[in-house]
Motif scaffolding. Structure first.
Motif, PDB file in Angstrom:
ATOM      1  N   PHE A 257       1.342  -1.071   0.125  1.00 21.67           N
ATOM      2  CA  PHE A 257       0.172   0.112   0.223  1.00 21.67           C
ATOM      3  C   PHE A 257       1.018   1.556  -0.062  1.00 21.67           C
ATOM      4  CE2 PHE A 257      -2.902   2.923   1.644  1.00 21.67           C
ATOM      5  CZ  PHE A 257      -3.782   2.955   1.093  1.00 21.67           C
ATOM      6  N   PHE A 258       1.799   1.366   0.421  1.00 20.55           N
ATOM      7  CA  PHE A 258       2.806   2.498   0.953  1.00 20.55           C
ATOM      8  C   PHE A 258       3.564   2.902  -0.327  1.00 20.55           C
ATOM      9  CE2 PHE A 258       0.234   2.843   5.090  1.00 20.55           C
ATOM     10  CZ  PHE A 258       0.591   3.630   5.612  1.00 20.55           C
TER      11      PHE A 258
ATOM     12  N   VAL B  74       1.391   4.597  -2.563  1.00 17.83           N
ATOM     13  CA  VAL B  74       1.655   6.024  -2.242  1.00 17.83           C
ATOM     14  C   VAL B  74       2.431   6.628  -2.466  1.00 17.83           C
ATOM     15  CG1 VAL B  74       1.050   7.628  -0.077  1.00 17.83           C
ATOM     16  CG2 VAL B  74      -0.455   5.372  -0.110  1.00 17.83           C
TER      17      VAL B  74
ATOM     18  N   PHE C 109       2.630   7.180  -5.805  1.00 15.92           N
ATOM     19  CA  PHE C 109       1.522   8.046  -6.233  1.00 15.92           C
ATOM     20  C   PHE C 109       1.964   9.293  -6.230  1.00 15.92           C
ATOM     21  CE2 PHE C 109      -2.092  11.064  -5.469  1.00 15.92           C
ATOM     22  CZ  PHE C 109      -2.941  11.138  -6.610  1.00 15.92           C
TER      23      PHE C 109
ATOM     24  N   ILE D 205       1.869   6.234 -12.146  1.00 18.68           N
ATOM     25  CA  ILE D 205       0.447   6.546 -11.043  1.00 18.68           C
ATOM     26  C   ILE D 205      -0.255   5.225 -11.076  1.00 18.68           C
ATOM     27  CG2 ILE D 205      -0.925   8.380 -10.441  1.00 18.68           C
ATOM     28  CD1 ILE D 205       1.165  10.833 -11.486  1.00 18.68           C
ATOM     29  N   LEU D 206      -1.168   5.250 -12.395  1.00 14.12           N
ATOM     30  CA  LEU D 206      -2.191   4.018 -12.503  1.00 14.12           C
ATOM     31  C   LEU D 206      -1.781   2.826 -11.791  1.00 14.12           C
ATOM     32  CD1 LEU D 206      -5.097   3.602 -13.072  1.00 14.12           C
ATOM     33  CD2 LEU D 206      -3.831   3.144 -15.690  1.00 14.12           C
TER      34      LEU D 206
ATOM     35  N   LEU E  46      -2.009   3.209  -7.823  1.00 14.02           N
ATOM     36  CA  LEU E  46      -3.502   3.174  -7.572  1.00 14.02           C
ATOM     37  C   LEU E  46      -3.447   1.345  -7.920  1.00 14.02           C
ATOM     38  CD1 LEU E  46      -4.990   6.112  -9.386  1.00 14.02           C
ATOM     39  CD2 LEU E  46      -4.258   5.929  -6.819  1.00 14.02           C
TER      40      LEU E  46
ATOM     41  N   MET F 189      -2.169  -0.079  -4.864  1.00 14.35           N
ATOM     42  CA  MET F 189      -3.435   0.143  -2.849  1.00 14.35           C
ATOM     43  C   MET F 189      -4.255  -0.658  -3.500  1.00 14.35           C
ATOM     44  SD  MET F 189      -2.628   4.100  -3.693  1.00 14.35           S
ATOM     45  CE  MET F 189      -3.207   4.976  -2.471  1.00 14.35           C
ATOM     46  N   LEU F 190      -5.002  -0.706  -4.141  1.00 19.09           N
ATOM     47  CA  LEU F 190      -6.254  -1.057  -4.228  1.00 19.09           C
ATOM     48  C   LEU F 190      -6.124  -2.825  -4.155  1.00 19.09           C
ATOM     49  CD1 LEU F 190      -8.089   0.810  -6.949  1.00 19.09           C
ATOM     50  CD2 LEU F 190      -8.352   0.834  -4.956  1.00 19.09           C
TER      51      LEU F 190
ATOM     52  N   VAL G 237      -4.960  -3.515  -0.745  1.00 14.94           N
ATOM     53  CA  VAL G 237      -6.672  -3.076   0.394  1.00 14.94           C
ATOM     54  C   VAL G 237      -7.362  -4.721   0.182  1.00 14.94           C
ATOM     55  CG1 VAL G 237      -8.692  -2.627   0.860  1.00 14.94           C
ATOM     56  CG2 VAL G 237      -6.444  -1.322   0.138  1.00 14.94           C
TER      57      VAL G 237
ATOM     58  N   ASN H   1      -5.576  -7.136   2.261  1.00 14.39           N
ATOM     59  CA  ASN H   1      -6.049  -7.061   3.681  1.00 14.39           C
ATOM     60  C   ASN H   1      -7.296  -7.593   3.882  1.00 14.39           C
ATOM     61  OD1 ASN H   1      -4.626  -5.485   5.277  1.00 14.39           O
ATOM     62  ND2 ASN H   1      -5.574  -3.496   5.032  1.00 14.39           N
TER      63      ASN H   1
END
Lengths: 106, 483
Positions: free
Chosen positions: A19-20, A23, A26, A35-36, A39, A42-43, A46, A49
């Protein structure tokens, strides 16, 4: 049980790093595709998780897995729109650097 | 599960019917008949709004109070129905405003997409507001925000439009990811995604504090609360004016209502956590939104920062949910805000289309050439600033009243900060009025001949600004639905 929890922590640590890293990407990357990708990272972190929590903490109901499935589908939709916009930007200004999107700073 | 449960979602099903009808109409009619699409969209949505408002008393079905479907995932109550009606009214106004825009040459071939995508975002907001489960909430949120990106980019050859779309998309997804991380920790701590289940399982631990703060950060992006407001100005400026007015009122209102439901139902037992966070965020949002609005020259950027600070006022309603006035005053505030902001954007849009001018300086001497538009803009500014007897005064009054009702010292301080900020906001709202009425200009914007749709939306919103505050049955209607 303890053994189980340790395994869960390892998974959680991995997803936290993912995730980080996302970040960081990003914020630091200048290429819109990068950047995409950040992202997406990150998704997906999650999603891991949710799956891990479902597997190790609440194995009787499948809510977490279902959430993961829906989140993957929505992430795909988001990627489709993002790519469409990035292609449109490329057609117009022939590059996809996020720095070049600064026409509105007065 | 029986499939007949789908029939319980009257509001969503009727909106879906509108979407499908419009889609078919746009796809299969010749261009000759196709030009009636705007009026068809307005009428269909109007009929659906009437169904939402009166369907229950006429016994049409599908709109029972406190419908709980899919194991409690979807709950429709009187107040959520009122929220949907309010959003519908706003969308009808935006559609009326859009009617002259979609007639333009480069929009003609895309007008079908405009209407269908806007209504799909509205559908997402419906689900978001009726959700009692974070899965449905998330799906609704994304259904609302992904088509929104396409709408921002709809003028795809204009530089500002795609720049705004890229910024909006990246910020929206980033904030969704933050929110999802928070939700995943909530799920880990409580083992459920149902609001009621979370409410009974939630205990305040470091994990849940992080989770609630992440959730608030994610929603703060959608609502453009400070410090998550940075995308607002650029996106509002770059998006087509019609889309901006939709984005600034409808999505904000829906997100505020959905956030209130989530915070009060699901995180009610963790309220001391989000209460403090929200307290600081509201104080910052109102102040910083105001201070930045003073500096703006472009009218759309100006309205963007004004809407940042208005979002702070809207969130005051969430802070006072406990005394029962909070949700009613929040929805009333959103309703009045819809009318005021759409009036401002309708005038700005009409001027932009006719002359291409968007700076506040260009409005100098506007009253001489366009008295009606100037008066409408003045009413909107007065209402946004909260000058009596216009509706904005009453909406601010109710919001402050419900916050004061909680009766704690910190809330008094917060209301005091908000009051001080209304005075600051008066300054910059009146700058626009001053430009239009008092400043002399050798070459003011020429007299604008606007078409019937623009006249209608300006007239209706101006009327609403005057009447909504004075006609007390509006507030009574919302308040009675809330209790």
């Amino acid at each position: 049980m303890d053994n189980n929890l340790t395994t869960m922590y390892i998974y959680l640590a991995i997803s936290g790093i993912m995730f980080f890293a996302g970040v960081y990407g990003f914020i630091a990357r200048r290429n819109m595709l990068a950047i995409l990708i950040s992202l997406e990272l990150m998704l997906n972190a999650v999603d891991i998780n949710f799956a891990v929590f479902n597997r190790y903490m609440h194995p009787t109901v499948l809510e977490g897995y279902f959430f993961t499935l829906f989140a993957i589908a929505i992430a795909a939709a988001e990627t489709a729109i993002a790519i469409a916009i990035i292609i449109n930007i490329y057609r117009n200004i022939k590059n996809i650097k996020s720095d070049s999107l600064d026409k509105m700073k007065n | 599960m029986s499939y007949s449960e789908f029939l319980g979602m009257g509001a969503e099903l009727s909106l879906m019917a509108v979407i499908i009808l419009l889609f078919i109409y746009d796809t299969f009619t010749s261009s000759k008949v196709g030009k009636y699409l705007p009026i068809t969209a307005i009428l269909l949505l109007g009929i659906q709004t009437l169904y939402l408002a009166f369907g229950n008393s006429l016994g049409l079905g599908g709109l029972n109070d406190d419908t709980s479907l899919f194991g409690g995932m979807y709950v429709s109550t009187n107040i959520s129905n009122v929220a949907k009606i309010i959003l519908n009214i706003g969308t009808i106004l935006v559609f009326t405003q859009a009617a002259s825009w979609v007639k333009e040459d480069d929009m003609k071939i895309r007008r079908g997409e405009y209407y269908v995508l806007t209504l799909i975002t509205l559908l997402g907001m419906y689900f978001m507001m009726s959700a009692q489960n974070f899965l449905l909430f998330f799906i609704g949120l994304e259904t609302a925000s992904l088509p929104m990106t396409a709408l921002v980019a709809i003028e795809k050859y204009k530089e500002n439009s795609y720049e705004a779309a890229a910024k909006y998309l990246f910020f929206a997804v980033f904030s969704s990811a933050l929110m999802l991380l928070g939700l995943s920790y909530i799920y880990g701590a409580t083992g459920t995604l149902y609001y009621t289940g979370i409410a009974s399982e939630l205990t305040v631990t470091p994990l849940t504090i992080v989770a609630i703060v992440l959730f608030l950060a994610g929603m703060g992006f959608k609502l453009s609360l400070v410090p998550f407001h940075l995308w607002t100005a650029d996106v509002y400026q770059g998006a087509p004016t019609v889309v901006t007015s939709y984005l600034s009122v409808i999505s904000k209102g829906a997100a505020a209502y959905a956030l209130m439901v989530a915070l009060t139902t699901a995180f009610g037992s963790g309220s001391e956590v989000w209460f403090n966070v929200l307290y600081i965020v509201i104080a910052l949002t109102i102040t910083i939104g105001n201070l930045f609005a003073i500096r703006q020259q472009n009218i759309k950027r100006f309205l963007a920062f004004s809407s940042v600070s208005q979002a702070g006022y809207i969130m005051l309603g969430v802070m006072s949910y406990e005394n029962g006035f909070g949700d009613a005053s929040l929805l009333y505030y959103v309703l009045v805000y819809i009318f005021s902001n759409i009036a401002a954007f309708a005038v700005a849009g009409a001027i932009e289309r006719a002359s291409g001018k968007l700076n506040i300086n260009d409005y100098d001497g506007l009253y001489k050439t366009n008295p009606k538009l100037s008066v409408a803009m003045m009413l909107a500014m007065f209402s946004l600033a909260g000058i009596p007897p216009f509706a904005g005064f009453f909406s601010k009054f109710f919001i402050f009243y419900s916050a004061i009702e909680t009766g704690t010292i910190p809330m008094y301080v917060l209301v005091f900060i908000a009051l001080l900020n209304t005075i600051i906001s008066l300054y910059y709202y009146l700058l626009v009025v001053k430009a239009m009425f008092l400043k002399d200009n050798e070459t003011p914007i020429a007299t604008i001949k606007s078409d019937g749709y623009t006249k209608a939306v300006v007239f209706v919103t101006a009327l609403g600004i005057i009447l909504l505050g004075l006609v007390s049955c509006v507030y009574d209607y919302i308040y009675n639905a809330a209790i």
